[in-house]
Scaffold this motif. Structure first.
Motif, PDB file in Angstrom:
ATOM      1  N   SER A 256      55.232  -5.889  44.508  1.00  0.00           N
ATOM      2  CA  SER A 256      56.441  -4.791  44.133  1.00  0.00           C
ATOM      3  C   SER A 256      57.534  -5.403  43.665  1.00  0.00           C
ATOM      4  O   SER A 256      57.746  -6.821  43.577  1.00  0.00           O
ATOM      5  CB  SER A 256      57.053  -4.207  45.379  1.00  0.00           C
ATOM      6  N   GLY A 257      58.291  -4.765  42.929  1.00  0.00           N
ATOM      7  CA  GLY A 257      59.594  -5.289  42.264  1.00  0.00           C
ATOM      8  C   GLY A 257      60.700  -5.740  43.257  1.00  0.00           C
ATOM      9  O   GLY A 257      61.119  -6.868  42.743  1.00  0.00           O
ATOM     10  N   ARG A 258      60.700  -5.142  44.344  1.00  0.00           N
ATOM     11  CA  ARG A 258      61.453  -5.537  45.097  1.00  0.00           C
ATOM     12  C   ARG A 258      61.439  -7.103  45.695  1.00  0.00           C
ATOM     13  O   ARG A 258      62.264  -7.885  45.820  1.00  0.00           O
ATOM     14  CB  ARG A 258      61.590  -4.714  46.304  1.00  0.00           C
ATOM     15  N   GLU A 259      59.998  -7.230  46.079  1.00  0.00           N
ATOM     16  CA  GLU A 259      59.379  -8.405  46.546  1.00  0.00           C
ATOM     17  C   GLU A 259      59.618  -9.782  45.263  1.00  0.00           C
ATOM     18  O   GLU A 259      60.241 -10.728  45.679  1.00  0.00           O
ATOM     19  CB  GLU A 259      57.996  -8.502  46.638  1.00  0.00           C
ATOM     20  N   MET A 260      59.597  -9.252  44.136  1.00  0.00           N
ATOM     21  CA  MET A 260      59.689 -10.412  43.155  1.00  0.00           C
ATOM     22  C   MET A 260      61.406 -10.647  42.947  1.00  0.00           C
ATOM     23  O   MET A 260      61.662 -11.933  42.966  1.00  0.00           O
ATOM     24  CB  MET A 260      59.182  -9.816  41.575  1.00  0.00           C
ATOM     25  N   VAL A 261      62.245  -9.533  43.087  1.00  0.00           N
ATOM     26  CA  VAL A 261      63.533  -9.834  42.935  1.00  0.00           C
ATOM     27  C   VAL A 261      64.078 -10.647  44.149  1.00  0.00           C
ATOM     28  O   VAL A 261      64.914 -11.608  43.986  1.00  0.00           O
ATOM     29  CB  VAL A 261      64.407  -8.634  42.850  1.00  0.00           C
ATOM     30  N   GLU A 262      63.637 -10.432  45.562  1.00  0.00           N
ATOM     31  CA  GLU A 262      64.104 -11.351  46.498  1.00  0.00           C
ATOM     32  C   GLU A 262      63.526 -12.642  46.452  1.00  0.00           C
ATOM     33  O   GLU A 262      64.448 -13.725  46.668  1.00  0.00           O
ATOM     34  CB  GLU A 262      63.475 -10.601  47.673  1.00  0.00           C
ATOM     35  N   VAL A 263      62.258 -13.034  46.046  1.00  0.00           N
ATOM     36  CA  VAL A 263      61.910 -14.208  45.826  1.00  0.00           C
ATOM     37  C   VAL A 263      62.864 -15.029  44.806  1.00  0.00           C
ATOM     38  O   VAL A 263      63.255 -16.158  44.845  1.00  0.00           O
ATOM     39  CB  VAL A 263      60.410 -14.332  45.436  1.00  0.00           C
ATOM     40  N   LEU A 264      63.035 -14.439  43.553  1.00  0.00           N
ATOM     41  CA  LEU A 264      63.829 -14.868  42.508  1.00  0.00           C
ATOM     42  C   LEU A 264      65.337 -15.219  42.772  1.00  0.00           C
ATOM     43  O   LEU A 264      65.942 -16.097  42.308  1.00  0.00           O
ATOM     44  CB  LEU A 264      63.823 -14.269  41.398  1.00  0.00           C
ATOM     45  N   ILE A 265      66.006 -14.337  43.639  1.00  0.00           N
ATOM     46  CA  ILE A 265      67.465 -14.545  44.128  1.00  0.00           C
ATOM     47  C   ILE A 265      67.311 -15.817  44.933  1.00  0.00           C
ATOM     48  O   ILE A 265      68.308 -16.618  44.664  1.00  0.00           O
ATOM     49  CB  ILE A 265      67.826 -13.269  44.885  1.00  0.00           C
ATOM     50  N   GLN A 266      66.585 -16.160  45.643  1.00  0.00           N
ATOM     51  CA  GLN A 266      66.600 -17.444  46.529  1.00  0.00           C
ATOM     52  C   GLN A 266      66.242 -18.505  45.781  1.00  0.00           C
ATOM     53  O   GLN A 266      66.868 -19.668  46.047  1.00  0.00           O
ATOM     54  CB  GLN A 266      65.621 -17.146  47.857  1.00  0.00           C
TER      55      GLN A 266
END
Length: 583
Positions: A256-266
């Protein structure tokens, strides 16, 4: 007696005769030495009696052969007969058979110890003239095409002081270009100059022949990893890739887009808006795609997958385990390079009229190996940057190149079902999406029209590839597309700046060489079956008559004009299509 040579048993051709076999007799007229007297004592080991005996026998055989040859020469002189190179004479001497082949003066003259080489470019008329001259003379030569071997252009400039081609070398000496060749040929001095310059073996200072398996070092230096590569490598390792149920379908290998965003923020330690912008860049460069092709990239419960996980990507013939992660080259640069390499292949491995291709030779060629490497640059190229003429030439060339590649990889199709699989299943990944030979022809070049005997259009509504279709269909494309058969138009490759004129030339060439005939007596027009299959592209019969006149020679155009103007009916007979390969 067997001997070991290179690890194998070797039986000498000449062996001592068996002791129980009769001893060879001397031929008539040959003086033989008196037989040696028997002695009960052993021979004196200081006297080389065996060697003397062998030498005497050898001299006797040589004298017999010389006498026989002399008599043959006298007979031939009397009969005023000149022995041809392929003629042989067999001389039978008891216990020995000698076969003599007379070498002609022509063979002796054409034995070249040195090397002819010349620098060329693809689609160069002067280079074609030089190549044709050498082939007609039966001279072996080494061609160095600087459009294929781009690293050799510096060498050309150093040796000749110019980048102009052709430049011919006899061994290490610069001979000149087409003008110099024509001058010597017209003066009759070419053969003498050839003997002078090639009468000795080629030195190491001469231009080297291209070596198989070595790529352009300069091109490799130019290639750089995409700035997003490190990010995408990290995502491939860290994202939770799963199969999910969406819209009553199982979607494989998505996130999901949300999963990718969370991983990249960290990982990047940046704000959400920055990460979303990175996601859009990854989507634009075709590292990731929306699973239904609906969104470029958005945060939230929208699902995406990597390009290598798209359906059919793994089976594409320009895909090798992974996508090409280098910074995408300009689409026009890749298109021009593709056309030049394929043109070089035709110049080297097709007949002069381009109706026959030597697929076996193409398979083993360095040009084809470089082509196979080049088409990997198509993975993520931006096709939307191409102008209308550039796009037309690009897809025409890609279609014809894929046909050649398909014949080499999977073979020529034998029947109806094989042909369907051949044109539909052989695919490339280009600009982030898969293309078969059929989808290029019917989807892109025919503006998404159904092919013959097909019930569905190549691209469904919402397909991203629809954005690349040619908006105005040009029926001339049918005479620029080669499908590898004898009834197909000749294989050729096009230039963006001249594609319209080149298509018109292709149509005239096709109709001139059997694609259309007129029988005035029977009022019959014999037409290629291509027009029947794609009649929707050509219009009604009367429209076809008027259209086709523009591409006929004067004789056929005059006959057809006569039939049209006299008001009588015109019968159309469609020619049988020969599906056998153009090899």
């Amino acid at each position: 007696m067997k001997r070991k040579i290179n690890g194998r048993d070797h039986v000498p051709i000449v062996q001592q005769p068996h002791s129980h076999l009769p001893k060879p007799e001397a031929p008539p007229g040959l003086l033989t030495p008196p037989p040696p007297q028997r002695s009960n004592s052993l021979p004196d080991e200081n006297k080389p009696w065996i060697g003397n005996y062998i030498r005497e026998r050898s001299n006797s055989f040589s004298a017999a052969i010389a006498k026989k040859l002399s008599s043959l020469k006298e007979n031939n002189d009397d009969k005023e007969h000149v022995m041809k190179p392929e003629e042989v004479t067999q001389i039978n001497i008891s216990g020995l058979k000698v076969i003599v082949k007379v070498k002609s003066e022509k063979e002796d003259e054409e034995e070249i110890k040195g090397r002819i080489s010349f620098f060329s470019r693809s689609n160069c008329r002067d280079c074609t003239a030089v190549r044709t001259f050498f082939r007609q003379r039966g001279l072996k030569f080494v061609e160095i095409n600087i459009d294929v071997y781009r690293e050799r252009q510096k060498e050309l400039i150093e040796r000749s002081g110019s980048s102009q081609v052709p430049q011919i070398f006899f061994n290490e000496k610069l001979f000149g270009g087409l003008v110099a060749l024509n001058s010597l040929r017209n003066s009759g001095e070419f053969d003498q100059r050839l003997r002078e310059m090639l009468g000795r073996k080629c030195s190491s200072d001469a231009p080297a022949a291209p070596v198989y398996g070595f790529d352009d070092e300069e091109e490799e230096k130019e290639e750089s990893k995409d700035e997003m590569v490190e990010i995408i490598k990290f995502l491939r390792q860290k994202l939770p890739i799963q199969d999910r149920l969406m819209k009553m379908k199982i979607i494989n290998n998505c996130f999901s887009g949300r999963e990718m965003v969370e991983v990249l923020i960290q990982h990047l330690n940046c704000d959400r808006s920055k990460v979303i912008e990175i996601g859009k860049q990854l989507s634009k460069k075709h590292f990731i795609h929306h699973v239904f092709g609906e969104k470029d990239f958005e945060d939230g419960n929208h699902f995406y997958r990597f390009l290598e996980h798209e359906p059919n990507i793994q089976s594409c013939y320009n895909f090798r385990r992974n996508t090409n992660d280098n910074e995408p080259k300009a689409a026009l640069v890749v298109a021009q390079r593709l056309a030049k390499i394929m043109s070089a292949i035709l110049e080297s491995y097709a007949s002069d009229d381009r109706t026959h291709l030597n697929y076996d030779a193409i398979t083993r060629s360095e040009e084809f190996r470089r082509y196979v490497n080049l088409v990997q640059d198509l993975h993520r190229v931006n096709l939307h940057a191409l102008k209308a003429e550039e796009k037309l030439a690009f897809f025409l060339n890609l279609h014809n190149a894929m046909v050649i590649h398909a014949i080499i990889r999977i073979g020529h199709p034998e029947g109806v079902m094989d042909r369907k699989a051949f044109f539909s299943d052989f695919q490339y990944v280009v600009g982030g999406y898969t293309y078969s030979i059929n989808t290029i022809k019917n989807g892109i070049l025919r503006n998404n029209r159904r092919g013959p005997y097909s019930l569905v259009k190549p691209f469904a509504t919402g397909d991203k590839r629809l954005e690349l279709t040619v908006k105005k269909l040009n029926p001339l494309i049918h005479f620029g597309l080669c499908n590898g058969t004898k009834s197909s138009p000749r294989v050729r490759f096009f230039t963006p700046q001249g594609v319209e004129a080149e298509l018109r030339s292709a149509a005239r060439d096709f109709f001139h060489n059997g694609g259309m005939d007129v029988n005035l007596e029977n009022r019959t027009l014999h037409l290629t079956r291509i027009i029947k299959w794609f009649n929707v592209d050509f219009g009604q019969e009367k429209e076809i008559f008027k259209w086709i006149i523009n591409y006929l020679d004067a004789t056929k155009a005059g006959l057809l004009t006569y039939l049209i103007n006299d008001g009588g009916p015109i019968n159309i007979v469609y020619q049988n299509y020969d599906w056998s390969p153009n090899s």
